[in-house]
Design an enzyme around this catalytic site. Structure first.
Site, PDB file in Angstrom:
ATOM      1  N   HIS B  68       0.872  -1.195   0.000  1.00 28.99           N
ATOM      2  CA  HIS B  68       0.000   0.000   0.000  1.00 28.99           C
ATOM      3  C   HIS B  68       0.896   1.228   0.000  1.00 28.99           C
ATOM      4  CE1 HIS B  68      -3.209  -2.749   1.887  1.00 28.99           C
ATOM      5  NE2 HIS B  68      -3.503  -2.556   0.593  1.00 28.99           N
ATOM      6  N   ALA B  69       0.702   2.064  -1.008  1.00 28.76           N
ATOM      7  CA  ALA B  69       1.682   3.120  -1.311  1.00 28.76           C
ATOM      8  C   ALA B  69       1.915   4.067  -0.142  1.00 28.76           C
ATOM      9  CB  ALA B  69       1.199   3.902  -2.526  1.00 28.76           C
ATOM     10  N   ARG B  70       0.866   4.449   0.578  1.00 26.53           N
ATOM     11  CA  ARG B  70       0.989   5.500   1.607  1.00 26.53           C
ATOM     12  C   ARG B  70       1.671   5.001   2.879  1.00 26.53           C
ATOM     13  NH1 ARG B  70      -5.437   6.414   2.723  1.00 26.53           N
ATOM     14  NH2 ARG B  70      -6.022   4.328   3.411  1.00 26.53           N
ATOM     15  N   GLU B  71       1.921   3.703   2.983  1.00 32.12           N
ATOM     16  CA  GLU B  71       2.478   3.153   4.226  1.00 32.12           C
ATOM     17  C   GLU B  71       4.008   3.178   4.139  1.00 32.12           C
ATOM     18  OE1 GLU B  71      -1.561   0.416   4.418  1.00 32.12           O
ATOM     19  OE2 GLU B  71       0.377  -0.590   4.390  1.00 32.12           O
ATOM     20  N   ARG B 126      -3.245   4.745  -1.987  1.00 30.26           N
ATOM     21  CA  ARG B 126      -3.092   3.381  -1.394  1.00 30.26           C
ATOM     22  C   ARG B 126      -2.898   2.310  -2.471  1.00 30.26           C
ATOM     23  NH1 ARG B 126      -5.375  -0.039   2.800  1.00 30.26           N
ATOM     24  NH2 ARG B 126      -6.462  -1.826   1.932  1.00 30.26           N
ATOM     25  N   ASN B 143      -3.747  -5.764  -2.017  1.00 34.14           N
ATOM     26  CA  ASN B 143      -3.938  -6.802  -0.996  1.00 34.14           C
ATOM     27  C   ASN B 143      -5.356  -7.332  -0.993  1.00 34.14           C
ATOM     28  OD1 ASN B 143      -2.630  -8.453   0.832  1.00 34.14           O
ATOM     29  ND2 ASN B 143      -3.315  -7.261   2.592  1.00 34.14           N
ATOM     30  N   ARG B 144      -6.037  -7.158  -2.097  1.00 36.54           N
ATOM     31  CA  ARG B 144      -7.356  -7.768  -2.318  1.00 36.54           C
ATOM     32  C   ARG B 144      -7.389  -8.475  -3.689  1.00 36.54           C
ATOM     33  NH1 ARG B 144      -7.169  -5.702   1.900  1.00 36.54           N
ATOM     34  NH2 ARG B 144      -8.811  -4.652   3.162  1.00 36.54           N
ATOM     35  N   HIS B 196       3.083  -3.781   6.491  1.00 33.57           N
ATOM     36  CA  HIS B 196       2.058  -2.745   6.310  1.00 33.57           C
ATOM     37  C   HIS B 196       2.089  -1.785   7.498  1.00 33.57           C
ATOM     38  CE1 HIS B 196      -0.285  -4.816   3.019  1.00 33.57           C
ATOM     39  NE2 HIS B 196       0.419  -5.826   3.461  1.00 33.57           N
ATOM     40  N   ALA B 197       1.232  -0.805   7.474  1.00 42.22           N
ATOM     41  CA  ALA B 197       1.048   0.112   8.616  1.00 42.22           C
ATOM     42  C   ALA B 197      -0.346   0.709   8.476  1.00 42.22           C
ATOM     43  CB  ALA B 197       2.106   1.223   8.561  1.00 42.22           C
ATOM     44  N   TYR B 198      -0.991   1.195   9.519  1.00 39.82           N
ATOM     45  CA  TYR B 198      -0.507   1.231  10.882  1.00 39.82           C
ATOM     46  C   TYR B 198      -1.536   0.531  11.771  1.00 39.82           C
ATOM     47  CZ  TYR B 198      -3.963   5.026  11.049  1.00 39.82           C
ATOM     48  OH  TYR B 198      -5.143   5.762  10.966  1.00 39.82           O
ATOM     49  N   TYR B 248      -9.902  -7.330  10.681  1.00 43.26           N
ATOM     50  CA  TYR B 248     -11.247  -7.571  10.144  1.00 43.26           C
ATOM     51  C   TYR B 248     -11.124  -8.564   8.982  1.00 43.26           C
ATOM     52  CZ  TYR B 248      -9.308  -3.140   8.339  1.00 43.26           C
ATOM     53  OH  TYR B 248      -8.463  -2.120   7.932  1.00 43.26           O
ATOM     54  N   GLU B 270       1.529  -5.004  10.843  1.00 43.41           N
ATOM     55  CA  GLU B 270       0.996  -3.644  10.798  1.00 43.41           C
ATOM     56  C   GLU B 270       1.860  -2.841  11.770  1.00 43.41           C
ATOM     57  OE1 GLU B 270      -1.420  -2.171   9.153  1.00 43.41           O
ATOM     58  OE2 GLU B 270      -2.346  -3.870   8.117  1.00 43.41           O
TER      59      GLU B 270
END
Lengths: 99, 308
Positions: B68-71, B126, B143-144, B196-198, B248, B270
């Site tokens: 995910h780009a923003r992490e 993301r 990631n889906r 990943h984060a966060y 989740y 995470e």
């Protein structure tokens, strides 16, 4: 400015829906405002007793405050000016580099 | 140069890729570099292989960052891992044993197009940057998009959603390239780790259902040991458990796919924090975050050398 200052005045809210009813209200409110969900990643994953972190554009900040207050939903603002936080995260270094 | 590279700041894609070439050039006996394919926008998908060239069929660990780009803390950790592994090989007997007995495949930036976009245009992007035929929205949640219970609960079929599963499984060239590599090396890869984060969590399968994996005891014990090692650094608490109940339910995730592909230990970290800085973890926290995570990853890898 980084990113052409596009995040000036944007805020990140942390919302605490405590009941299923409040979850429904939060989903409805956020469904009518263009928001960037940070946690969880989609409206469908919002559950009670789990916090919701949401990035709101500056021109929708007041509207979200009003909606959450009207519905007595517990929340706080954990980033009051997103642009400033972004500048802090990397802006400092790039200004150092500029120097 | 390698010695002046600052591991305690965030780096752009270009800086990370030139750093990878430098690691490859300056560590001929421990590092190999290759590309597993091209991204949607045609960028190479570089991977560093770390490990002593001792025998061909060594067990391996795969670590990807930047799905995910923003992490941004993810790519920072992958660089930190390489730095630590190479710099401690000579004086740290644990790391020396790991690099002698295992290969580590490190992919510092999985979603290269999205990461570049998050540096140049939208800091909170993301997804990937693929175009959609019918909608103006771009990108798929990498990631889906894996071929495991694809596009069921916890994923969206709407192209504008952040959890969009894509037009079909492995539609994203980045996902397809990594899946192809892991399928090809499935007999040797014994652990898959995605950073990943966060949220400060260590997650393992299943994500797509509330059920217990067959080797639950071994995986649970590895996770517990890992979060204890992490905690020992600075007292930071990470929750751990199956992704479906700890975070989740999500479908099409890489850890479920890797697990179903035969990799017995698959984890998603995470990283920090739990929502004070969120995606904007300051550079001053890169060091402690990576130091504690390094301890956790080392215990997971060490566990592979023992029987469970």
């Amino acid at each position: 400015y980084l990113y052409n200052n596009r995040y000036a005045g944007d805020q990140v809210f942390r919302i605490h829906p405590n009941t299923e009813e409040e979850v429904g209200r939060v989903k409805s409110i956020l469904g009518h405002i263009k928001v960037d969900l940070w946690q969880p990643n989609s409206l469908s994953m919002i559950t009670h007793n789990a916090t919701v972190d949401v990035h709101v554009k500056h021109n929708d900040v007041l509207r979200l405050h009003t909606c959450l207050k009207q519905d007595h939903i517990s929340y706080e603002v954990f980033i009051t000016n997103l642009q400033k936080e972004i500048e802090k995260q990397t802006g400092y270094r790039s200004s150092r580099r500029r120097r | 140069s390698a010695s002046q590279y600052d591991y305690e700041v965030y780096h752009s894609l270009e800086e990370i890729q030139s750093w990878m070439f430098e690691m490859n050039r300056t560590n001929p006996d421990l590092v190999d570099m290759f590309s597993v394919g091209k991204s949607y926008e045609g960028r190479p998908l570089y991977v560093l292989q770390l490990g002593k060239r001792s025998r061909p069929q060594k067990k391996a660990v795969w670590i990807d960052c930047g799905v995910h780009a923003r992490e941004w803390i993810g790519p920072a950790f992958c660089q930190w891992f390489v730095k630590e592994a190479l710099s401690s090989y000579k004086h740290d007997s644990v790391m020396r044993r790991l690099l002698n007995q295992l290969n580590f495949y490190i992919m510092p930036v999985f979603n290269v197009d999205g990461y570049h976009f998050s540096w140049t245009t939208d800091r909170f992007w993301r997804k990937t940057r693929s175009k959609n035929r019918k909608f103006h929205c771009r990108g798929v949640d990498a990631n889906r998009n894996w071929k495991v219970k694809w596009c069921e609960e916890g994923a969206s079929s709407h192209p504008c959603d952040d959890t969009y599963c894509g037009p079909y499984p492995e539609s994203e060239p980045e996902v397809k390239a990594v899946a192809k590599f892991l399928r090809k090396h499935k007999k040797r890869v014994k652990a898959y780790i995605s950073i990943h984060a966060y949220a400060q969590m260590l997650l393992y399968p299943y994500s797509y259902k509330y059920a217990t994996i067959p080797n639950f005891n071994c995986v649970e014990s590895a996770a517990q040991t890992a979060v204890s090692a992490l905690y020992s650094a600075y007292g930071v608490k990470y929750r751990y458990g199956p992704a479906s109940t700890t975070l989740y339910v999500t479908s099409g995730s890489s850890i479920d796919w890797a697990y179903r592909n035969g990799i017995p230990y698959t984890f998603a970290f995470e990283l920090r924090d739990t929502g004070y800085f969120g995606f904007l973890l300051p550079e001053s926290l890169i060091n402690p975050t990576c130091t504690e995570t390094m301890r956790a990853v080392k215990t997971i890898a060490t566990g592979l050398l023992k029987k469970c």
